[in-house]
Write a protein that holds these residues in place. Structure first.
Motif, mmCIF file in Angstrom:
data_model
loop_
_atom_site.group_PDB
_atom_site.id
_atom_site.type_symbol
_atom_site.label_atom_id
_atom_site.label_comp_id
_atom_site.label_asym_id
_atom_site.label_seq_id
_atom_site.Cartn_x
_atom_site.Cartn_y
_atom_site.Cartn_z
ATOM 1 N N SER A 323 -0.697 56.186 39.735
ATOM 2 C CA SER A 323 -1.705 56.973 40.610
ATOM 3 C C SER A 323 -3.074 56.617 40.360
ATOM 4 N N LYS B 29 2.045 59.226 29.873
ATOM 5 C CA LYS B 29 1.322 59.411 31.072
ATOM 6 C C LYS B 29 2.081 58.240 31.875
ATOM 7 N N ARG B 30 1.836 57.011 31.389
ATOM 8 C CA ARG B 30 2.325 55.891 32.238
ATOM 9 C C ARG B 30 3.632 55.779 32.476
ATOM 10 N N GLY B 32 5.727 58.436 32.625
ATOM 11 C CA GLY B 32 6.090 59.662 33.354
ATOM 12 C C GLY B 32 7.099 60.651 32.617
ATOM 13 N N GLU B 33 7.242 60.139 31.329
ATOM 14 C CA GLU B 33 8.215 60.986 30.473
ATOM 15 C C GLU B 33 7.515 60.939 28.924
ATOM 16 N N LYS B 314 10.406 54.166 33.246
ATOM 17 C CA LYS B 314 10.398 54.213 34.673
ATOM 18 C C LYS B 314 11.425 53.941 35.521
#
Lengths: 404, 404
Positions: A323, B29-30, B32-33, B314
């Motif tokens: 994002s 953050k990158r 997502g977990e 990811k």
């Protein structure tokens, strides 16, 4: 089979068609699907070109065809590219573009629409032509806090600076040569004034930090004031002069600018010549890395566009791009950025004593065949102090930032 | 939260723990977990190190824990790494490794097991340390037929050659310095004889062409015969000497070898010094590209390993690596490869007339302070012819391939 459409049959558009035709087998194998160009959109006709059979003048033919899953936007400019891309994404089609203006201006909005619709908006070719840089920043440099990203991002200006250096020719002479060779536009402003590099460093910075860096906020200088004398000093110093776009973290603040810079031979970008581009990245754990290649040109740019198409075909129904929020990326006031400066002043205008009073200790430089002036490199100082001091000095011939 | 385990708490393993701790927020953050290191496997204990709390000596603790979704293998060597990795993949755990020996020897089998189990086997750190190269080859250079891949793939030898060049020191002196600094192993054979670079070019070639290049089939020479005299000639020619691993397509045939090469200043790899690595790729549409960075070192290598972990987190349940079949990649007989050669022969052993008869037209080179010998560069010829001719000549001091 996946059907795609190409918007615009100019240099890059015809390159995309050529790359897909030439490397058909390899590309289909890597995509895991046969890629079929169902439409090419252009207002012109191309009699005799096989593209004529798939040519349409009406964008709605593409938008309304549910069989078209991926759209390549290579028209350039904001309009109608922006409207077309938005409509395609909203209709559930992935988009690959080489359009840096579009990405720099509307990247976060288009990425958000892509995400909502579970499709992809990819733009590898918008920065660095054929160099893989957007995808590595998105998927490879993920373990690092990036503290600097600096690029030679414009092939035209790098060609001009390289020729000025190698041939001792003036800016005007080399620009004319570059125009004759097709390396520079008849109206070269976007390249030589730094506007192109500015949009590209804005895109790279936004991708790395995940928020929107408005390119109009970036201090931007071009190469039009660089002279043969500057290169004589650069030779004396054993350094090169490159137009760079840079974003650097100092303390907790990011500073971003576009300007010519002197790079010494230890800088990974110093040896990048002619129309080549290079992007240097420093991460807090990976240390220095650099990506090099052709920053422009029909086939290299098309190669990057098609690599996005392959990725989109491989990721149907899965949004893969990091994002980049619409929220503004906070950057520091340019006046607070710290740099060192190379400066040339008429010997009539100032004495060494006065220089000492104004700048403190400096390093003087001399160059063979250049007389009647004082040239020196300052210590590190803020852009603000430097601007205030230089405002008081008459007859400044040249100011170039120094990266060593 | 995703639980991971790290097999091996040596240099790279402790680097992986450090990178994940240092850049926790950015990495999570990158990915997502949240990434949580649940176990570190090592036979040793580390009293006083916080790792002690998550340390296990028993691999089965990790294998049998269904909460562990990603395993980092940074033990090195074939055994027990091979068995452990195979068991992890079969148990539905993704694996990230820096182990070039394992990848070069068992890559296709492990990739196939990963695919069957819908997990991933990634190995960005196995070539080029922190440089993103495996992932770009897999996901970015997808529109091109790659016709050449050439790399400076070993930091130790590049450091030695750089110092020999810059300091005029002998191989033995510089090797000792490098050992004292920790840049070279006490038993430096794997580096200086080219074995490390050989495994790495085998991995890169296999990834690009999708079939298995057995590294034992690659003609491999090291740097132990490079002398201070060779560098005097290199200086006279204005070129550098680098140990490269290369695979090049000539006609329809691929040729692969590892050897020292003279590169002129136009070659993108010529300016890569010290422990840095660089990988040059030529595609039929993207033209030249190059990737540069730290080819070794605790944190750069760990950065690449962790980027693989992020990618695996990811892509849970989705296999993303291009296939690399177990089928052998056909490569041409090394005797048929065409090269140019720099050669130094004792002036006692041969006359210029004899050289003309044996090699045809050659270009003679002289270097200051080197007497009693004839040095020249041949035209392009096959390795086979060259070997047959040189077998007839006594007192050859040096043979280095030339890339210009």
């Amino acid at each position: 089979m996946v059907n795609i459409a190409v918007l615009g049959y100019g240099t890059v558009g015809s390159g995309v068609v050529e790359v897909i035709n030439t490397n058909h087998e390899i590309i289909n194998k890597r995509a895991g699907e046969e890629i079929n160009i169902k439409y090419v959109l252009d207002l012109r006709d191309f009699p005799g070109d096989p593209v004529q059979q798939i040519l349409t003048h009406d964008f709605n033919d593409i938008l309304n065809d549910d069989e078209v899953k991926v759209v390549v936007e290579v028209m350039g400019g904001i309009n109608p590219a922006y409207t077309f891309v938005k409509q395609c994404l909203a209709a559930g089609k992935s988009v690959a573009t080489s359009n840096k203006e579009l990405v720099a201006s509307h990247g976060p909005e288009l990425l958000a629409i892509a995400k909502e619709n579970n499709v992809n908006f990819l733009f590898e070719a918008s920065v660095g032509g054929g160099i893989p840089i957007i995808r590595p920043l998105n998927t490879s440099i993920t373990a690092d806090e990036v503290t600097e990203i600096t690029g030679i991002l414009n092939g035209t200006t790098n060609y001009i600076l390289t020729k000025m250096d190698q041939e001792g020719a003036s800016y005007d002479e080399v620009l004319k040569q570059a125009q004759d060779l097709g390396y520079a536009e008849r109206n070269p402003e976007a390249d030589v004034e730094g506007g192109d590099a500015c949009r590209k460093i804005a895109i790279l910075t936004s991708i790395v930090y995940g928020k929107h860096l408005d390119y109009t906020k970036i201090h931007t200088e071009g190469i039009t004031k660089i002279s043969t004398e500057d290169f004589k000093y650069a030779d004396a110093l054993g350094v090169s002069i490159k137009l760079v776009g840079t974003t650097k973290k100092e303390g907790d603040t990011l500073y971003s600018f576009v300007a010519p810079m002197m790079l010494d031979e230890n800088h990974p970008l110093s040896g990048i010549h002619d129309v080549f581009n290079g992007i240097f990245v420093h991460g807090n754990v990976v240390d220095d890395i650099m990506f090099y290649g052709r920053g422009a040109g029909k086939l290299p740019t098309a190669s990057a566009v098609v690599s996005d198409v392959v990725d989109e075909v491989k990721h149907m129904g899965k949004n893969i791009m990091a994002s980049w929020d619409a929220e503004a990326l906070p950057i520091g006031d340019f006046r607070d950025a710290v740099n060192r400066f190379f400066i040339r002043v008429s010997a009539d205008a100032i004495t060494k004593d006065e220089i000492q009073k104004l700048f403190g200790d400096v390093t003087y430089v001399t160059a063979e065949g250049v007389d009647g002036e004082l040239a020196f490199i300052t210590s590190s100082m803020t852009e603000g102090s430097f601007a205030d001091i230089t405002a008081k000095i008459d007859k400044i011939f040249s100011i170039i930032r120094v990266a060593f």
